[in-house]
Design a protein around this motif. Structure first.
Motif, PDB file in Angstrom:
ATOM      1  N   UNK A  46      25.258  34.433  36.307  1.00  0.00           N
ATOM      2  CA  UNK A  46      25.907  35.704  36.604  1.00  0.00           C
ATOM      3  C   UNK A  46      26.215  35.801  38.094  1.00  0.00           C
ATOM      4  N   UNK A  47      25.233  35.424  38.930  1.00  0.00           N
ATOM      5  CA  UNK A  47      25.445  35.451  40.371  1.00  0.00           C
ATOM      6  C   UNK A  47      26.595  34.524  40.773  1.00  0.00           C
ATOM      7  N   UNK A  48      26.590  33.326  40.232  1.00  0.00           N
ATOM      8  CA  UNK A  48      27.643  32.354  40.550  1.00  0.00           C
ATOM      9  C   UNK A  48      29.003  32.842  40.057  1.00  0.00           C
ATOM     10  N   UNK A  49      29.048  33.425  38.857  1.00  0.00           N
ATOM     11  CA  UNK A  49      30.316  33.945  38.330  1.00  0.00           C
ATOM     12  C   UNK A  49      30.847  35.079  39.192  1.00  0.00           C
ATOM     13  N   UNK A  50      29.959  35.968  39.621  1.00  0.00           N
ATOM     14  CA  UNK A  50      30.389  37.076  40.473  1.00  0.00           C
ATOM     15  C   UNK A  50      30.879  36.565  41.827  1.00  0.00           C
ATOM     16  N   UNK A  51      30.165  35.609  42.391  1.00  0.00           N
ATOM     17  CA  UNK A  51      30.606  35.033  43.663  1.00  0.00           C
ATOM     18  C   UNK A  51      31.970  34.379  43.524  1.00  0.00           C
ATOM     19  N   UNK A  52      32.176  33.690  42.416  1.00  0.00           N
ATOM     20  CA  UNK A  52      33.460  33.035  42.167  1.00  0.00           C
ATOM     21  C   UNK A  52      34.573  34.073  42.010  1.00  0.00           C
ATOM     22  N   UNK A  53      34.295  35.136  41.270  1.00  0.00           N
ATOM     23  CA  UNK A  53      35.289  36.204  41.092  1.00  0.00           C
ATOM     24  C   UNK A  53      35.625  36.845  42.434  1.00  0.00           C
ATOM     25  N   UNK A  68      35.467  35.475  45.382  1.00  0.00           N
ATOM     26  CA  UNK A  68      36.251  34.516  46.179  1.00  0.00           C
ATOM     27  C   UNK A  68      37.696  34.447  45.679  1.00  0.00           C
ATOM     28  N   UNK A  69      37.873  34.428  44.361  1.00  0.00           N
ATOM     29  CA  UNK A  69      39.220  34.350  43.807  1.00  0.00           C
ATOM     30  C   UNK A  69      40.044  35.594  44.109  1.00  0.00           C
ATOM     31  N   UNK A  70      39.394  36.754  44.030  1.00  0.00           N
ATOM     32  CA  UNK A  70      40.102  38.010  44.235  1.00  0.00           C
ATOM     33  C   UNK A  70      40.250  38.354  45.703  1.00  0.00           C
ATOM     34  N   UNK A  72      41.480  41.735  36.338  1.00  0.00           N
ATOM     35  CA  UNK A  72      42.919  41.512  36.131  1.00  0.00           C
ATOM     36  C   UNK A  72      43.751  42.516  36.917  1.00  0.00           C
ATOM     37  N   UNK A  73      43.324  43.780  36.927  1.00  0.00           N
ATOM     38  CA  UNK A  73      44.063  44.820  37.639  1.00  0.00           C
ATOM     39  C   UNK A  73      44.073  44.541  39.142  1.00  0.00           C
ATOM     40  N   UNK A  95      46.899  42.416  43.997  1.00  0.00           N
ATOM     41  CA  UNK A  95      46.976  41.465  45.111  1.00  0.00           C
ATOM     42  C   UNK A  95      48.247  40.619  45.022  1.00  0.00           C
ATOM     43  N   UNK A  96      48.599  40.199  43.819  1.00  0.00           N
ATOM     44  CA  UNK A  96      49.813  39.396  43.637  1.00  0.00           C
ATOM     45  C   UNK A  96      51.043  40.222  43.995  1.00  0.00           C
ATOM     46  N   UNK A  97      51.088  41.455  43.487  1.00  0.00           N
ATOM     47  CA  UNK A  97      52.223  42.324  43.810  1.00  0.00           C
ATOM     48  C   UNK A  97      52.323  42.584  45.314  1.00  0.00           C
ATOM     49  N   UNK A  98      51.196  42.805  45.947  1.00  0.00           N
ATOM     50  CA  UNK A  98      51.179  43.045  47.394  1.00  0.00           C
ATOM     51  C   UNK A  98      51.680  41.808  48.143  1.00  0.00           C
ATOM     52  N   UNK A  99      51.268  40.650  47.703  1.00  0.00           N
ATOM     53  CA  UNK A  99      51.699  39.409  48.352  1.00  0.00           C
ATOM     54  C   UNK A  99      53.191  39.170  48.183  1.00  0.00           C
ATOM     55  N   UNK A 100      53.743  39.629  47.075  1.00  0.00           N
ATOM     56  CA  UNK A 100      55.183  39.497  46.808  1.00  0.00           C
ATOM     57  C   UNK A 100      55.980  40.614  47.445  1.00  0.00           C
TER      58      UNK A 100
END
Length: 94
Positions: free
Chosen positions: A48-55, A57-59, A79-80, A85-90
């Protein structure tokens, strides 16, 4: 590798022996595979800790563990946030 003996009912032993035979492995190998599939509480907490850290980092968002815990739909929120973030980057409107 050291081995040990465990006590189970005859029915359980016979069932496990049948499963092992069907898979072409020893009874000990079957028990080992079954044990490896069931994580301990500490292993679950680490995943759980690793998954949260990964999320995080990705976000690129620093969500606290409390925010993860309180989120009614964490996957939907991820997802939201990612879509924002994608919309902001575009340069698109939110």
């Amino acid at each position: 590798m050291a081995t040990t003996t465990i006590q189970v009912s005859r029915e359980t032993r016979d069932h496990l022996a049948t499963l092992a035979a069907e898979r072409g492995i020893t009874l000990g190998q079957l028990v080992q595979q079954l044990a490896e599939r069931e994580p301990t509480k500490d292993q679950i907490a680490e995943r759980l800790r690793a998954d949260r850290d990964h999320a995080r980092a990705l976000m690129g968002v620093d969500m606290s563990d409390e925010e993860f815990d309180e989120a009614p739909d964490i996957l939907g929120n991820i997802y939201r946030i990612a879509a924002q973030k994608v919309r902001a980057a575009r340069g698109e409107a939110a």
